[in-house]
Motif scaffolding. Structure first.
Motif, PDB file in Angstrom:
ATOM      1  N   VAL A  48      52.413  36.916  43.020  1.00  0.00           N
ATOM      2  CA  VAL A  48      51.458  37.235  44.046  1.00  0.00           C
ATOM      3  C   VAL A  48      50.235  37.595  44.054  1.00  0.00           C
ATOM      4  O   VAL A  48      50.059  38.920  43.260  1.00  0.00           O
ATOM      5  CB  VAL A  48      51.354  38.076  45.263  1.00  0.00           C
ATOM      6  CG1 VAL A  48      50.249  36.911  47.630  1.00  0.00           C
ATOM      7  CG2 VAL A  48      52.848  37.116  46.351  1.00  0.00           C
ATOM      8  N   GLY A  49      49.213  37.393  43.746  1.00  0.00           N
ATOM      9  CA  GLY A  49      47.488  38.149  43.169  1.00  0.00           C
ATOM     10  C   GLY A  49      47.383  37.501  41.887  1.00  0.00           C
ATOM     11  O   GLY A  49      47.525  37.103  41.320  1.00  0.00           O
ATOM     12  N   PRO A  50      45.633  37.099  41.848  1.00  0.00           N
ATOM     13  CA  PRO A  50      45.090  36.200  40.828  1.00  0.00           C
ATOM     14  C   PRO A  50      45.750  37.901  39.808  1.00  0.00           C
ATOM     15  O   PRO A  50      45.511  37.379  38.675  1.00  0.00           O
ATOM     16  CB  PRO A  50      43.840  36.793  41.306  1.00  0.00           C
ATOM     17  CG  PRO A  50      43.688  36.890  42.378  1.00  0.00           C
ATOM     18  CD  PRO A  50      44.430  36.884  42.634  1.00  0.00           C
ATOM     19  N   ALA A  51      45.719  39.163  39.856  1.00  0.00           N
ATOM     20  CA  ALA A  51      46.016  39.796  39.054  1.00  0.00           C
ATOM     21  C   ALA A  51      47.347  39.737  38.390  1.00  0.00           C
ATOM     22  O   ALA A  51      47.580  39.978  36.914  1.00  0.00           O
ATOM     23  CB  ALA A  51      45.542  42.069  39.556  1.00  0.00           C
ATOM     24  N   ALA A  52      47.955  39.920  39.434  1.00  0.00           N
ATOM     25  CA  ALA A  52      49.682  39.189  38.261  1.00  0.00           C
ATOM     26  C   ALA A  52      49.824  38.121  37.573  1.00  0.00           C
ATOM     27  O   ALA A  52      50.548  38.204  36.994  1.00  0.00           O
ATOM     28  CB  ALA A  52      50.557  39.309  40.188  1.00  0.00           C
ATOM     29  N   ILE A  53      48.962  36.734  38.290  1.00  0.00           N
ATOM     30  CA  ILE A  53      49.129  36.011  37.606  1.00  0.00           C
ATOM     31  C   ILE A  53      48.081  36.628  36.083  1.00  0.00           C
ATOM     32  O   ILE A  53      48.843  35.142  35.222  1.00  0.00           O
ATOM     33  CB  ILE A  53      48.807  34.962  38.477  1.00  0.00           C
ATOM     34  CG1 ILE A  53      48.789  34.669  39.785  1.00  0.00           C
ATOM     35  CG2 ILE A  53      48.006  33.543  37.745  1.00  0.00           C
ATOM     36  CD1 ILE A  53      48.060  33.875  40.396  1.00  0.00           C
ATOM     37  N   ALA A  54      47.230  37.195  36.401  1.00  0.00           N
ATOM     38  CA  ALA A  54      46.524  37.114  34.873  1.00  0.00           C
ATOM     39  C   ALA A  54      47.564  37.686  34.197  1.00  0.00           C
ATOM     40  O   ALA A  54      47.061  37.392  33.109  1.00  0.00           O
ATOM     41  CB  ALA A  54      45.848  38.051  35.468  1.00  0.00           C
ATOM     42  N   GLY A  55      48.764  38.635  34.614  1.00  0.00           N
ATOM     43  CA  GLY A  55      49.634  39.227  33.671  1.00  0.00           C
ATOM     44  C   GLY A  55      50.019  38.272  32.900  1.00  0.00           C
ATOM     45  O   GLY A  55      50.794  39.012  32.301  1.00  0.00           O
TER      46      GLY A  55
END
Length: 149
Positions: A48-55
């Motif tokens: 969940v969340g853009p930071a995790a997706i970026a990861g």
């Protein structure tokens, strides 16, 4: 940009363009494209969340050579869309010269601000990835033949 696709909603077009031009530096754009609580699910992740997706995408860039997406079809109805795509890449540790291709599809749900609230990727990890790996690939192909008997 894939000009073969029919015209679509501007939010969907921005997302398609983002993925077809995806580079490590473009990951900073994710908060503008994905809602703060956006869920991303694929055969390996449920986050969940853009930071995790970026990861997830940062790991992809560190693990694969020349990764790129080509969106082949887009269908949209209301706040939902469905994409089909091809993901091209080369392995960094195995067969480093052969371009690999994974065929998949993505379900998208957009929020009222036009940001993605759900991104769910569908692709067959066994056929599209594991069968291409040394060692485990032979085992996967053997299991597939046995299951058909």
């Amino acid at each position: 940009m894939n000009t073969q696709l029919p015209p679509c909603d501007p939010a969907l077009r921005r997302l398609i363009d983002f993925y077809e031009r995806l580079q490590p530096a473009s990951l900073e754009q994710l908060p503008a494209l994905y809602a703060p609580n956006a869920r991303f699910k694929d055969p390996f992740n449920d986050i969940v969340g853009p930071a995790a997706i970026a990861g997830v995408f940062d790991h992809m860039f560190r693990s694969l050579s020349e990764p790129r997406f080509v969106v082949t079809a887009a269908v949209q109805q209301g706040d939902q869309a469905f994409l089909t795509w091809r993901f091209h890449f080369r392995f960094q540790r195995f067969d480093t010269t052969t371009v690999q291709t994974i065929h998949g599809a993505t379900q998208l749900v957009f929020d009222a601000a036009g940001r993605v609230s759900l991104h769910r990727d569908y692709w067959d990890a066994a056929e599209e990835l594991y069968e291409k790996l040394p060692g485990i690939g032979a085992l996967m192909r053997w299991l597939k033949r046995r299951a058909r008997q």
